[in-house]
Design a protein around this motif. Structure first.
Motif, short mmCIF file in Angstrom:
data_model
loop_
_atom_site.label_atom_id
_atom_site.label_comp_id
_atom_site.label_asym_id
_atom_site.label_seq_id
_atom_site.Cartn_x
_atom_site.Cartn_y
_atom_site.Cartn_z
N LEU A 213 0.81 -1.22 0.00
CA LEU A 213 0.00 0.00 0.00
C LEU A 213 0.84 1.26 0.00
CD1 LEU A 213 -2.96 -0.92 2.37
CD2 LEU A 213 -3.00 -0.62 -0.09
N LEU A 214 1.97 1.24 0.67
CA LEU A 214 2.83 2.42 0.66
C LEU A 214 3.30 2.72 -0.75
CD1 LEU A 214 4.42 4.65 2.06
CD2 LEU A 214 6.26 3.01 2.45
N SER A 215 3.73 1.69 -1.47
CA SER A 215 4.18 1.88 -2.85
C SER A 215 3.02 2.33 -3.73
CB SER A 215 4.75 0.56 -3.40
OG SER A 215 5.88 0.16 -2.66
N LEU A 216 1.84 1.75 -3.51
CA LEU A 216 0.66 2.13 -4.29
C LEU A 216 0.35 3.61 -4.11
CD1 LEU A 216 -1.87 1.55 -6.01
CD2 LEU A 216 -3.03 0.85 -3.89
N LYS A 219 2.79 5.97 -5.73
CA LYS A 219 2.57 6.06 -7.17
C LYS A 219 1.39 6.98 -7.48
CE LYS A 219 4.36 1.42 -8.24
NZ LYS A 219 3.99 0.04 -8.66
N ILE A 220 0.31 6.83 -6.69
CA ILE A 220 -0.86 7.68 -6.91
C ILE A 220 -0.52 9.14 -6.64
CG2 ILE A 220 -3.16 8.23 -6.03
CD1 ILE A 220 -3.58 5.24 -5.56
N SER A 221 0.17 9.40 -5.53
CA SER A 221 0.49 10.79 -5.15
C SER A 221 1.37 11.47 -6.19
CB SER A 221 1.19 10.81 -3.79
OG SER A 221 0.32 10.36 -2.78
N ARG A 222 2.21 10.69 -6.86
CA ARG A 222 3.13 11.26 -7.86
C ARG A 222 2.65 11.01 -9.29
NH1 ARG A 222 8.31 8.51 -4.77
NH2 ARG A 222 8.26 9.88 -2.93
N ALA A 223 1.47 10.37 -9.43
CA ALA A 223 0.93 10.02 -10.74
C ALA A 223 1.95 9.26 -11.57
CB ALA A 223 0.46 11.27 -11.48
N ASP A 319 2.72 5.07 6.43
CA ASP A 319 2.32 6.45 6.71
C ASP A 319 2.82 7.37 5.62
OD1 ASP A 319 1.54 8.80 7.74
OD2 ASP A 319 2.62 8.63 9.64
N LEU A 320 1.89 7.99 4.89
CA LEU A 320 2.26 8.90 3.81
C LEU A 320 2.82 10.22 4.30
CD1 LEU A 320 -0.67 8.41 1.33
CD2 LEU A 320 1.67 7.66 1.06
N SER A 321 2.64 10.51 5.60
CA SER A 321 3.16 11.78 6.10
C SER A 321 4.67 11.83 5.99
CB SER A 321 2.74 11.99 7.56
OG SER A 321 3.30 10.98 8.39
N GLU A 435 -2.69 -5.26 7.52
CA GLU A 435 -3.19 -3.93 7.22
C GLU A 435 -3.74 -3.86 5.81
OE1 GLU A 435 0.26 -1.59 8.29
OE2 GLU A 435 -0.82 -0.87 10.04
N GLU A 436 -3.06 -4.56 4.87
CA GLU A 436 -3.55 -4.56 3.49
C GLU A 436 -4.90 -5.25 3.43
OE1 GLU A 436 -0.68 -6.20 0.89
OE2 GLU A 436 0.80 -4.65 1.25
N SER A 437 -5.09 -6.32 4.23
CA SER A 437 -6.36 -7.03 4.19
C SER A 437 -7.48 -6.19 4.75
CB SER A 437 -6.26 -8.34 4.97
OG SER A 437 -6.15 -8.10 6.36
N LEU A 438 -7.16 -5.26 5.64
CA LEU A 438 -8.21 -4.44 6.24
C LEU A 438 -8.82 -3.48 5.26
CD1 LEU A 438 -6.66 -3.74 9.73
CD2 LEU A 438 -8.79 -4.93 9.27
N GLU A 439 -8.15 -3.20 4.14
CA GLU A 439 -8.72 -2.28 3.16
C GLU A 439 -10.04 -2.82 2.61
OE1 GLU A 439 -5.52 -2.59 0.35
OE2 GLU A 439 -6.87 -3.43 -1.13
#
Length: 470
Positions: A213-216, A219-223, A319-321, A435-439
């Motif tokens: 999820l961090l990598s995902l 990627k989204i934040s930077r398009a 954490d994206l922060s 954590e990924e499964s909780l999504e």
């Protein structure tokens, strides 16, 4: 095909989808022979899970929308134990199913579907409705291949310039501004999701997809995406303007409609003239009978409830922060998972504290401070600061966040070890996999539409095949 049970003028047949609180059956109107999709919701389950306002908002929203590319609600029927939502039956299934075996669509078919999607979303926005969970699972196809938007369970009704704060949606389709934990505009967020869907229609795969999820989210934040070689220059240009990470620079729906590639063979879908008065009284009436009986079984809303995006942000690994600010390394924090309800989890914390000779002091319903029994004088409290907060993820799943900013490290470790052993065997420090499964199981905070909001937990109702949300 057998139709055994009757609900009013509707005869019910086979089950075509099933979720946590609802199942969807195929029905037929005895008066005219028209097929319908009948969503059957258990009232007590909805009330106990505090989902009443989510269900009411979904019904109200869909009743206000009359467009050929949006699934319609015909009527709502309430009994003492059930709510029956009679909806338009869309025979072709989910767009995601067609994508799974078609892989990708040719340019003409993809453009036609995208045009219908944009028409429907534009109509919603003009009505002040923002869907916030656009994805192929929530797009249905009728027997002629025409696209219809469904599942308004996460939608909200707002004025055009109002900022939204609820982080919700599906990870691969969510706009980057929702990951920043700040206000965002619903229109821009829906446009981003439409861009992801367009890419998927043309490419056969997602532009942003990663098991981590961090990598995902990076990627989204930077398009960060790569177009396949068969994309034309016109397609690349339009997608680049939609998948612009800065929402202020992102293309609008009006600009999408004016795009040369979009305009090819474009015929504007005309909204339906409402052929009946819109009655909203039955939305509230559907709950009345059970609420009179249900005062004794009313469940108090948890004081601390989170959604998937907040849960992800709790992990240092996810954490994206960290992309924007420095982390505070002074405070030691540990998180444990619990498969007990919030009250049972608090009892486990108190028992673990007693095991290591800590006294318990309630700060609030879900937060506890612990102090050594021999250090309970006022002047010594500042030298030991250990607390535990219970955050409810689902009715029988909690996260315990243990924090220590000062004091004996050995006592802190002993407490964590004791609490971990008292919790369920399946519980423990949340791993990345957990954590990924909780999504899948945690969705979003729900805006009631009157300025207030609730944070709710919903199971992923993939089985409802586009009719989901309850």
């Amino acid at each position: 095909m057998g139709f055994a049970n009757n609900v009013g003028k509707y005869r019910l047949g086979r089950t075509i989808g099933e979720g946590t609180f609802a199942k969807v059956k195929l029905g037929v109107n005895s008066d005219n022979g028209q097929y319908v999709a009948m969503k059957i919701i258990d009232k007590q389950m909805v009330l106990k899970s505090d989902l009443k306002y989510q269900v009411q908002r979904e019904i109200r929203t869909m009743k206000l929308l009359h467009h050929p590319n949006i699934v319609r609600i015909h009527e709502v029927i309430g009994t003492k134990t059930k709510i029956y939502i009679v909806m338009e039956y869309v025979a072709g299934g989910q767009l995601s199913d067609k994508l799974s075996y078609n892989r990708k669509f040719d340019e003409c078919e993809a453009r036609k579907m995208f045009q219908r999607l944009i028409d429907a979303v534009d109509y919603c926005h003009n009505k002040g409705v923002y869907h916030r969970d656009l994805k192929p699972d929530n797009l249905l196809l009728d027997s002629n291949g025409n696209l219809k938007v469904s599942d308004f369970g996460l939608s909200t009704l707002r004025k055009p310039n109002d900022l939204l704060t609820t982080a919700c949606g599906s990870p691969c389709y969510v706009a980057p501004e929702l990951l920043w934990n700040k206000g965002y505009h619903g229109a821009a967020a829906d446009v981003w999701s439409c861009g992801v869907i367009l890419f998927e229609l043309l490419a056969g795969y997602l532009p942003f997809d990663d098991r981590n999820l961090l990598s995902l989210y990076k990627k989204i934040s930077r398009a960060e995406y790569a177009c396949p070689p068969w994309f034309t220059q016109s397609q690349r240009k339009l997608i680049a303007r939609i998948l612009e990470p800065n929402p202020r620079k992102r293309i609008t729906i009006l600009e999408i409609v004016e795009d040369a590639w979009f305009q090819i063979d474009y015929v504007t879908a005309c909204e339906y003239e409402s052929d009946q008065d819109i009655y909203l009284d039955d939305v509230n009436a559907a709950f009345d009978s059970v609420e009179e009986q249900g005062t004794e079984t009313k469940v108090t809303k948890s004081p601390s409830f989170i959604n998937a995006f907040q849960l992800i942000a709790m992990s240092q690994d996810l954490d994206l922060s960290g992309l924007f600010e420095e982390q505070d390394q002074k405070k030691q924090t540990k998180r444990l998972g619990s498969t007990h309800n919030i009250n049972e989890t608090i009892e486990k914390i108190e028992a673990a504290a007693a095991d290591v000779r800590l006294s318990v002091e309630r700060i609030k319903n879900s937060k506890i401070r612990m102090l050594p029994k021999q250090m309970m004088t006022r002047c010594s409290r500042s030298y030991f600061d250990l607390s535990a907060e219970v955050i409810e993820v689902a009715p029988t799943h909690c996260v315990v966040e243990i924090s220590k900013s000062s004091g004996d490290l050995r006592m802190y470790n002993d407490f964590c070890e004791s609490l971990s052993s008292l919790l369920s065997k399946s519980s423990g420090v949340l791993s990345q996999t957990q954590e990924e499964s909780l999504e899948v199981h945690v969705t979003c905070k729900i805006d009631r539409g009157d300025g207030s909001s609730e944070e709710l937990s919903c199971e992923d109702n993939e089985g409802l095949r586009g009719y989901a949300s309850a």
